[in-house]
Motif scaffolding. Structure first.
Motif, PDB file in Angstrom:
ATOM      1  N   VAL A   1       0.861  -1.183   0.000  1.00  0.00           N
ATOM      2  CA  VAL A   1       0.000   0.000   0.000  1.00  0.00           C
ATOM      3  C   VAL A   1       0.892   1.226   0.000  1.00  0.00           C
ATOM      4  CG1 VAL A   1      -0.188  -0.075   2.528  1.00  0.00           C
ATOM      5  CG2 VAL A   1      -1.860   1.228   1.198  1.00  0.00           C
ATOM      6  N   ALA A   2       0.481   2.246  -0.737  1.00  0.00           N
ATOM      7  CA  ALA A   2       1.230   3.504  -0.798  1.00  0.00           C
ATOM      8  C   ALA A   2       0.277   4.655  -0.499  1.00  0.00           C
ATOM      9  CB  ALA A   2       1.869   3.694  -2.174  1.00  0.00           C
ATOM     10  N   GLY A   3       0.801   5.687   0.122  1.00  0.00           N
ATOM     11  CA  GLY A   3       0.000   6.859   0.447  1.00  0.00           C
ATOM     12  C   GLY A   3       0.492   8.081  -0.284  1.00  0.00           C
ATOM     13  N   ILE A   4      -0.436   8.919  -0.717  1.00  0.00           N
ATOM     14  CA  ILE A   4      -0.094  10.197  -1.347  1.00  0.00           C
ATOM     15  C   ILE A   4      -0.515  11.297  -0.377  1.00  0.00           C
ATOM     16  CG2 ILE A   4      -0.444  11.720  -3.312  1.00  0.00           C
ATOM     17  CD1 ILE A   4      -1.018   9.314  -5.006  1.00  0.00           C
ATOM     18  N   GLY A   5       0.453  12.100  -0.003  1.00  0.00           N
ATOM     19  CA  GLY A   5       0.237  13.133   0.998  1.00  0.00           C
ATOM     20  C   GLY A   5       0.764  12.694   2.347  1.00  0.00           C
ATOM     21  N   ALA A   6       1.421  13.622   3.061  1.00  0.00           N
ATOM     22  CA  ALA A   6       1.986  13.301   4.380  1.00  0.00           C
ATOM     23  C   ALA A   6       1.480  14.279   5.432  1.00  0.00           C
ATOM     24  CB  ALA A   6       3.514  13.314   4.329  1.00  0.00           C
ATOM     25  N   GLY A   7       0.181  14.574   5.352  1.00  0.00           N
ATOM     26  CA  GLY A   7      -0.451  15.380   6.380  1.00  0.00           C
ATOM     27  C   GLY A   7      -0.853  14.529   7.562  1.00  0.00           C
ATOM     28  N   PRO A   8      -1.602  15.104   8.513  1.00  0.00           N
ATOM     29  CA  PRO A   8      -1.981  14.354   9.714  1.00  0.00           C
ATOM     30  C   PRO A   8      -2.698  13.040   9.423  1.00  0.00           C
ATOM     31  CG  PRO A   8      -2.492  16.684   9.984  1.00  0.00           C
ATOM     32  CD  PRO A   8      -2.064  16.507   8.566  1.00  0.00           C
ATOM     33  N   ALA A   9      -3.557  13.009   8.394  1.00  0.00           N
ATOM     34  CA  ALA A   9      -4.348  11.805   8.122  1.00  0.00           C
ATOM     35  C   ALA A   9      -3.457  10.623   7.762  1.00  0.00           C
ATOM     36  CB  ALA A   9      -5.351  12.083   7.006  1.00  0.00           C
ATOM     37  N   ASN A  10      -2.581  10.808   6.794  1.00  0.00           N
ATOM     38  CA  ASN A  10      -1.722   9.700   6.383  1.00  0.00           C
ATOM     39  C   ASN A  10      -0.623   9.409   7.398  1.00  0.00           C
ATOM     40  OD1 ASN A  10      -3.020   8.794   4.132  1.00  0.00           O
ATOM     41  ND2 ASN A  10      -1.681   9.799   2.650  1.00  0.00           N
ATOM     42  N   LEU A  11      -0.172  10.415   8.130  1.00  0.00           N
ATOM     43  CA  LEU A  11       0.805  10.150   9.190  1.00  0.00           C
ATOM     44  C   LEU A  11       0.191   9.284  10.284  1.00  0.00           C
ATOM     45  CD1 LEU A  11       2.640  13.585   9.589  1.00  0.00           C
ATOM     46  CD2 LEU A  11       3.595  11.459   8.672  1.00  0.00           C
ATOM     47  N   SER A  12      -1.070   9.519  10.584  1.00  0.00           N
ATOM     48  CA  SER A  12      -1.754   8.679  11.559  1.00  0.00           C
ATOM     49  C   SER A  12      -1.806   7.241  11.074  1.00  0.00           C
ATOM     50  CB  SER A  12      -3.171   9.217  11.789  1.00  0.00           C
ATOM     51  OG  SER A  12      -3.941   8.318  12.560  1.00  0.00           O
ATOM     52  N   LEU A  13      -2.170   7.055   9.824  1.00  0.00           N
ATOM     53  CA  LEU A  13      -2.238   5.702   9.264  1.00  0.00           C
ATOM     54  C   LEU A  13      -0.866   5.030   9.284  1.00  0.00           C
ATOM     55  CD1 LEU A  13      -4.274   3.759   7.850  1.00  0.00           C
ATOM     56  CD2 LEU A  13      -3.393   4.645   5.688  1.00  0.00           C
ATOM     57  N   ALA A  14       0.170   5.768   8.913  1.00  0.00           N
ATOM     58  CA  ALA A  14       1.521   5.213   8.908  1.00  0.00           C
ATOM     59  C   ALA A  14       1.988   4.874  10.317  1.00  0.00           C
ATOM     60  CB  ALA A  14       2.488   6.210   8.261  1.00  0.00           C
ATOM     61  N   ALA A  15       1.614   5.706  11.285  1.00  0.00           N
ATOM     62  CA  ALA A  15       2.026   5.458  12.671  1.00  0.00           C
ATOM     63  C   ALA A  15       1.361   4.199  13.226  1.00  0.00           C
ATOM     64  CB  ALA A  15       1.682   6.662  13.541  1.00  0.00           C
ATOM     65  N   LEU A  16       0.061   4.054  13.003  1.00  0.00           N
ATOM     66  CA  LEU A  16      -0.640   2.879  13.512  1.00  0.00           C
ATOM     67  C   LEU A  16      -0.273   1.616  12.740  1.00  0.00           C
ATOM     68  CD1 LEU A  16      -4.216   4.283  14.219  1.00  0.00           C
ATOM     69  CD2 LEU A  16      -2.491   3.620  15.890  1.00  0.00           C
ATOM     70  N   GLY A  17       0.082   1.770  11.470  1.00  0.00           N
ATOM     71  CA  GLY A  17       0.411   0.610  10.651  1.00  0.00           C
ATOM     72  C   GLY A  17       1.882   0.292  10.564  1.00  0.00           C
ATOM     73  N   GLU A  18       2.704   1.009  11.341  1.00  0.00           N
ATOM     74  CA  GLU A  18       4.153   0.873  11.244  1.00  0.00           C
ATOM     75  C   GLU A  18       4.613  -0.577  11.380  1.00  0.00           C
ATOM     76  OE1 GLU A  18       8.101   3.043  13.119  1.00  0.00           O
ATOM     77  OE2 GLU A  18       6.285   2.910  14.342  1.00  0.00           O
ATOM     78  N   ASP A  19       4.075  -1.307  12.335  1.00  0.00           N
ATOM     79  CA  ASP A  19       4.504  -2.689  12.569  1.00  0.00           C
ATOM     80  C   ASP A  19       3.525  -3.718  11.998  1.00  0.00           C
ATOM     81  OD1 ASP A  19       6.752  -1.794  14.010  1.00  0.00           O
ATOM     82  OD2 ASP A  19       5.549  -1.614  15.844  1.00  0.00           O
ATOM     83  N   LEU A  20       2.508  -3.242  11.284  1.00  0.00           N
ATOM     84  CA  LEU A  20       1.476  -4.146  10.779  1.00  0.00           C
ATOM     85  C   LEU A  20       1.488  -4.292   9.267  1.00  0.00           C
ATOM     86  CD1 LEU A  20      -1.491  -2.918  13.029  1.00  0.00           C
ATOM     87  CD2 LEU A  20      -0.131  -4.982  13.329  1.00  0.00           C
ATOM     88  N   LEU A  21       1.772  -3.205   8.564  1.00  0.00           N
ATOM     89  CA  LEU A  21       1.752  -3.235   7.104  1.00  0.00           C
ATOM     90  C   LEU A  21       3.079  -3.774   6.569  1.00  0.00           C
ATOM     91  CD1 LEU A  21       0.124   0.243   6.418  1.00  0.00           C
ATOM     92  CD2 LEU A  21      -0.961  -1.987   6.096  1.00  0.00           C
ATOM     93  N   PRO A  22       3.052  -4.669   5.622  1.00  0.00           N
ATOM     94  CA  PRO A  22       4.307  -5.156   5.018  1.00  0.00           C
ATOM     95  C   PRO A  22       5.098  -4.005   4.408  1.00  0.00           C
ATOM     96  CG  PRO A  22       2.424  -6.500   4.341  1.00  0.00           C
ATOM     97  CD  PRO A  22       1.858  -5.304   5.038  1.00  0.00           C
ATOM     98  N   GLY A  23       6.282  -3.754   4.930  1.00  0.00           N
ATOM     99  CA  GLY A  23       7.097  -2.653   4.426  1.00  0.00           C
ATOM    100  C   GLY A  23       6.691  -1.296   4.946  1.00  0.00           C
ATOM    101  N   GLY A  24       5.730  -1.235   5.890  1.00  0.00           N
ATOM    102  CA  GLY A  24       5.261   0.056   6.380  1.00  0.00           C
ATOM    103  C   GLY A  24       4.433   0.770   5.332  1.00  0.00           C
TER     104      GLY A  24
END
Length: 426
Positions: free
Chosen positions: A14-37
């Motif tokens: 999965v890839a995200g476009i934009g690094a505002g609060p919304a996607n940073l939240s997703l990346a923070a919660l998914g850091e250890d769960l998503l393959p490759g972050g």
């Protein structure tokens, strides 16, 4: 001489476009769960969150507990509380006794979280998203990455009144450019200044002008009063998961009506800000015999023009009739709208639209399109009419992220508990 084929762009789950609060939240919660972050592709050259709206006195309208992670994962290392501890400011912060934290502090917290994650690719604008058997993210120089799933957190653009020409007018600036304008023009604080917009941003622009010594400010807004933010317990019931679940299942026409009726729980002015403006007027009258801010609600700007360094605005009055205002500087604080989705023409044709021509957003924030659920497209901050006013707000960032992650992982990685509810909505 052998030729070297260009390297293929990296492929991601999965890839995200934009690094505002919304996607940073997703990346923070998914850091250890998503393959490759979660790699995030951000067009800005570095961390930035509304940089023109981070004045020394600007405050969040949301509790600091509602950070990137805490509402669903309070032990996460990227919480606001851990940020304060790690930066050595926890005791100074507590002693300052903030009712609402400075926006510049929140911006620094976001920058810290992005640095800790290490997955944000700054200076990488995605101009187009294509699809064959996978998503292809295309930048200025060609493909940047491919992915099985996408999360679009593109933020917003300033909303400009339709009566202004596309290129703008001399002497008219966006609120986010006000500080830069005043810093670059020593004469900008002389004479009359008009602020258009009756929300928090407009109010803060008014205060910024007052603090810089401007003594002739006209504050225009469309509502018949400059309404305070409703921060009462019943209003805050709209900003909890239980209400979001209720809201999403309502008929379309009812959801539209509810959003309109509840707007002041999100778009009003903080009471403290209004009090400061009224106190500035009172003290100005004591000192100078006149108040620095003329408060003009019930005015809708319908025409604008500029000539010889003077901007003229024609307004329709809510009570009937019209009037004209002139100033050498006009500040626009007239709201924001979602940024357009950078979908290729071929991909856009596969997306299911509602009656207004917008993508249909499902309960898990994915949009309906031909190749779902094998390849999902999630959208952040675009569910105002599907999920309620909490969606474009900072209040439930981790809740939304948890819902998206549960769908991506196809399992309940997070449990969202909201059980002590006293209200039965209808």
């Amino acid at each position: 001489m052998p030729t070297t084929e260009p390297a293929r762009p990296a492929h991601h789950f999965v890839a995200g476009i934009g690094a505002g609060p919304a996607n940073l939240s997703l990346a923070a919660l998914g850091e250890d769960l998503l393959p490759g972050g979660l790699p995030l592709f951000e067009r800005q050259p570095g961390p930035a969150w509304h940089p023109g709206l981070l004045g020394a006195h600007s405050r969040l309208q949301t509790s600091w507990v509602k950070d990137l992670v805490t509402l669903v994962d309070p032990r996460n290392r990227l919480s606001f509380l851990n940020y304060l501890v790690q930066t050595g400011r926890i005791y100074a912060f507590l002693n300052a006794q903030f009712d609402a934290i400075p926006r510049v502090e929140y911006a620094r917290y976001l920058g810290w979280a992005a640095s800790e994650l290490g997955t944000v690719r700054y200076g990488t604008a995605i101009h187009e998203i294509r699809f064959a058997d996978r998503f292809e993210l295309v930048g200025a120089d060609g493909p940047v990455a491919t992915a099985e799933h996408l999360v679009l957190g593109l933020g917003t653009h300033p909303e400009v009144p339709p009566c202004l020409p596309p290129g703008g007018l001399p002497g008219v600036v966006l609120a986010e450019r006000l500080d830069a304008t005043l810093a670059g023009d020593s004469g900008a604080t002389g004479g009359q200044v008009i602020v258009v917009g009756g929300g928090q941003t407009g109010a803060e622009a008014v205060l910024s002008l007052v603090r810089r010594g401007v003594r002739d400010i006209r504050w225009l807004g469309r509502r018949h009063w400059f309404a305070p933010l409703d921060d009462s317990p019943p209003a805050n019931d709209f900003y909890r998961p239980a209400y979001q679940r209720f809201f999403h299942n309502l008929p379309d026409d009812v959801r539209h009506a509810y959003v309109g009726a509840q707007v002041l729980t999100s778009d009003g002015v903080s009471l403290e800000t209004l009090q400061e403006i009224y106190r500035a007027n009172y003290e100005g009258y004591l000192r100078d015999g006149r108040a620095p801010v003329m408060i003009l609600p019930g005015r809708d700007v319908v025409r604008a023009g500029a000539r010889d360094g003077v901007v003229t605005l024609w307004c329709r009055r809510a009570s009937g009739g019209s009037e004209r205002h002139t100033a050498h500087l006009v500040v626009l604080a007239t709201g924001r709208r979602p940024a357009p989705l950078p979908l290729s023409a071929g991909l856009a044709e596969l997306v299911e639209l509602d009656g207004a021509g917008d993508p249909i957003v499902d309960h898990d924030y994915s949009i309906r399109w031909k190749h779902a659920p094998r390849h999902r497209i999630f959208v952040q901050n675009r569910g105002r009419l599907s999920h309620g006013l909490a969606d474009p707000n900072l209040s439930l960032l981790p809740v939304r992220s948890a819902i998206i992650l549960n769908t991506l992982l196809d399992r309940p990685a997070f449990t969202i508990r909201d059980e002590q509810v006293y209200t039965m909505w209808a």
